[in-house]
Scaffold this active site. Structure first.
Site, short mmCIF file in Angstrom:
data_model
loop_
_atom_site.label_atom_id
_atom_site.label_comp_id
_atom_site.label_asym_id
_atom_site.label_seq_id
_atom_site.Cartn_x
_atom_site.Cartn_y
_atom_site.Cartn_z
N ASP A 171 0.88 -1.16 0.00
CA ASP A 171 0.00 0.00 0.00
C ASP A 171 0.92 1.21 0.00
O ASP A 171 1.52 1.54 1.01
CB ASP A 171 -0.88 -0.04 1.27
CG ASP A 171 -1.65 1.26 1.49
OD1 ASP A 171 -1.64 2.12 0.59
OD2 ASP A 171 -2.25 1.40 2.57
N LYS A 220 2.86 11.44 -3.53
CA LYS A 220 1.83 10.72 -4.29
C LYS A 220 0.86 11.70 -4.95
O LYS A 220 0.24 11.39 -5.95
CB LYS A 220 1.08 9.81 -3.32
CG LYS A 220 0.11 8.84 -3.97
CD LYS A 220 -0.45 7.92 -2.91
CE LYS A 220 -1.53 7.02 -3.43
NZ LYS A 220 -2.03 6.12 -2.37
N GLU A 260 -7.16 0.63 -4.20
CA GLU A 260 -7.11 0.52 -2.74
C GLU A 260 -8.42 0.01 -2.12
O GLU A 260 -8.39 -0.92 -1.31
CB GLU A 260 -6.72 1.88 -2.14
CG GLU A 260 -5.24 2.16 -2.35
CD GLU A 260 -4.87 3.63 -2.27
OE1 GLU A 260 -5.70 4.43 -1.79
OE2 GLU A 260 -3.76 3.98 -2.69
N ASP A 304 -12.81 5.16 1.91
CA ASP A 304 -11.37 5.25 2.13
C ASP A 304 -10.92 6.70 2.13
O ASP A 304 -10.83 7.33 1.08
CB ASP A 304 -10.67 4.45 1.00
CG ASP A 304 -9.14 4.49 1.13
OD1 ASP A 304 -8.62 5.18 2.02
OD2 ASP A 304 -8.49 3.81 0.32
#
Ligand code: AMP
Length: 608
Positions: free
Chosen positions: A8, A70, A171, A193
């Site tokens: 992850d 990211k 994810e 999420d």
């Protein structure tokens, strides 16, 4: 057998897991922590630091410490997301030769995949130390809402780290895999999420080991860091400026301290009702004098500062449930993923929207990596027990004449998938055609994101509409797109795997979109265009027939002469529109022609 790890790669923290003896486990790093900060730094003596060590020195070395990279991956320099980062990050972001954002640390400039690869390498190392084996393969997760360029860039990061990225998975889907692993029966679940940088919501159905994503939605620029940002920018900085007339934003080191303190306070307020923010010597006022910052933040104040962010996520949830074509009552379980879901108001809002208590049993920081490891195991064993059916988060298609977007693969289609559609040429003797590959939801091509372009040449010279070109889109299991175009007569074919269009400037893209004569016509739309042209021809003929008579009447007055000039302009506009293939232009000119004809008929009637 070669093992496949699950990673992850988070905005704030990263986590690695593996399946051991049929059970997925998270692997601790050297310090014993199960997650590692996604932070990379270069120290004063040129040493590369990653994880906790990098995070710990971030205040004293703010300009050479990268976090939240990211948020930059796979983006273009000119994108608003990158602009925001340039303005708010303590490290320096510069424009790279591919129009990509790059990061300057000390005397070297790094690409974003390079920075991510340093984090991935650390994850690889953790798994190698744990297993005592060489690890070369990984499943890496990305936010469901990542586009093609972001997925490609993440894969590149893996390659730079020396990893064969056997699969990229979303994810929330990974979280669902971890949830559903070993569970019997049919369930429909929602995965909410909210991590450090991104928000994703997915609705899935699970039935006998088949995980089918029904819909997914999200925002790649909404996460925990925005919550921290609100505390810093909308509260601490403002209050300090009010009290001392000093703008703390000008001092990068102070800003980094504020950020750290804000995040810490935010996390504390998930269990406490109020907390102290204490930052002595926050800024020097010349000589040895300095100012201190001391404030009390309450949970209520934090909620006021951030409630609109939470509401934004709920709106997106609503959209996803609608897209899934189910009712809220059909959802059996809601799973929370991502550290930011620990905030009580987030949990309360999720509960309020779904009408049920979200599941607390799953560990929000580890569940995604566990799911990635399960997918890795399934790929390794070619397992029949786990089948993952994910969807594409954006509609994909090409630009057609008139600047329209013709969709080949609609949003939320199950991947892998492949779709073809036949288009035709727009000009007589057209021997080449440019294919612009786009993704997005707007009917107008320019409002969508350009993924790539290619030119199909060597078409047979023929009257327009005669040459047929088959365009095929394919999305593989990683969500990566390839496109091909084939002249059905000659069999001539061109194909590309779509990668980031980073080689193009905004101006070039705009120019490409404007040169629309060379594009294709969608057969469906060309029929509509032909219909409008027929209407234009007929109306013009009728007007031409009665114009001489009408002219003699109207010429006698100023008002009449104006009307004649106007009619001539309308007819001219219609003839021009008939030369092109712009559906909207034809429609508009037909409406004007109809009004002119009506007026003319009125004049004739009066004549008797
Ligand atoms: P992730 O990307 O899933 O690791 O999520 C990281 C985000 O969760 C960061 O913005 C953290 O500040 C936030 N976070 C972690 N723990 C908590 C907590 N107890 N309360 C609120 N936010 C938290």
């Amino acid at each position: 057998m070669e093992r496949i790890i699950g990673i992850d790669l988070g905005t704030t923290n990263s986590c690695v897991a593996i399946v051991e003896g049929g059970t997925p486990v998270v692997l601790p790093n050297k310090g014993g922590y199960k997650t590692t900060p996604s932070v990379v730094a270069i120290s004063e003596n040129g040493k590369r630091l990653v994880g906790h060590i990098a995070k710990r020195q971030s205040i004293t070395n703010a300009t050479n410490t990268v976090y939240a990279s990211k948020r930059l991956i796979g983006r273009r320099w000119k994108s608003p997301a990158v602009r925001t980062m340039v303005e708010t990050m303590p490290y320096t972001i510069v424009e790279g030769s591919n129009n990509d954002p790059r990061i300057k640390l000390r005397d070297r400039v790094y690409t974003v995949p390079e920075i991510s690869s340093i984090i991935l390498q650390e994850m690889k190392l953790i798994s190698e130390e744990y297993t005592g084996e060489k690890i070369e393969k990984a499943v890496i997760t990305v936010p469901a809402y990542f586009n093609d360029a972001q997925r490609q860039a993440t894969k590149d990061a893996g390659r730079i780290a020396g990893l064969d990225v056997v699969r990229i998975i979303n994810e929330p889907t990974a979280a669902a895999l971890a949830y559903g692993f070993g569970r019997e029966g049919d369930r429909t679940i929602a995965v909410y999420d909210l991590g450090g940088g991104t928000f994703d919501i997915s609705v899935l159905s699970i039935s006998n080991g088949v995980f089918e994503v029904l819909a997914t939605a999200g925002d790649t620029f909404l996460g925990g860091e925005d919550f921290d940002g609100r505390i810093v920018m909308d509260w601490l900085v403002l209050e300090f400026a009010r009290e001392h007339q000093i703008d703390l934003r000008r001092d990068k080191m102070a800003l980094q301290r504020l950020r750290d303190a804000a995040e810490k306070a935010k996390c504390e307020l998930s269990s406490a009702r109020e907390t102290e923010i204490n930052l002595p010597f926050i800024i020097s006022t010349g000589g040895s004098d300095a100012l201190h910052l001391q404030k009390t933040l309450t949970r209520d104040r934090l909620e006021e500062l951030t409630i609109d962010l939470v509401d934004r996520t709920v709106k997106i949830c609503k959209k996803a449930v609608e897209e899934a074509g189910i009712g809220l009552k059909d959802i059996d379980d809601v799973i929370l993923v991502g550290g930011q879901t620990r905030m009580p108001i987030v949990q309360a809002k999720v509960k309020e929207f779904f009408g049920k208590e979200p599941l607390k049993g799953v560990h929000p920081d580890e569940v995604v990596a566990l799911g990635a490891a399960i997918q890795g195991m399934a790929l390794m064993e070619d397992s029949q027990h786990v089948l993952l059916l994910d969807v594409t988060p954006h509609s994909l298609g090409i630009m057609i004449v008139g600047g329209f977007f013709s969709v080949l693969i609609p949003q939320n289609t199950t991947v892998p998938t492949s779709k073809s559609h036949i288009f035709t040429t727009v000009k007589d003797n057209q021997t080449s055609v440019k294919i612009l590959v786009l993704q997005g939801e707007s009917d107008r091509a320019e409002e969508n994101e350009l993924l790539g372009e290619f030119i199909l040449t060597g078409l047979r010279p023929a009257p327009r509409g005669e040459v047929e070109i088959e365009v095929t889109f394919e999305i593989n299991a990683d969500g990566i797109v390839s496109v091909s175009a084939k002249d059905l007569e000659t069999g001539q074919q061109q194909a590309i795997t779509v990668t980031a269009t980073s080689g193009l400037t905004e101006d070039e893209i705009k120019k490409m979109m404007q040169e629309n004569q060379e594009y294709l016509v969608d057969m469906r739309r060309s029929e509509e265009v032909e219909k409008e042209k027929l209407t234009s021809r007929r109306t013009l003929q009728e007007i031409d027939k009665i114009f001489p008579k009408v002219r003699t009447v109207l010429e006698g007055s100023d008002f009449g002469q104006d009307a004649i000039r106007k009619a001539e302009r309308v007819m001219e506009m219609a003839r021009k529109a008939m030369e092109g293939n712009d559906h909207q232009a034809l429609k508009t000119s037909n409406e004007a022609l109809a009004r002119t004809l009506n007026m003319f008929k009125g004049v004739v009637q009066k004549l008797g």
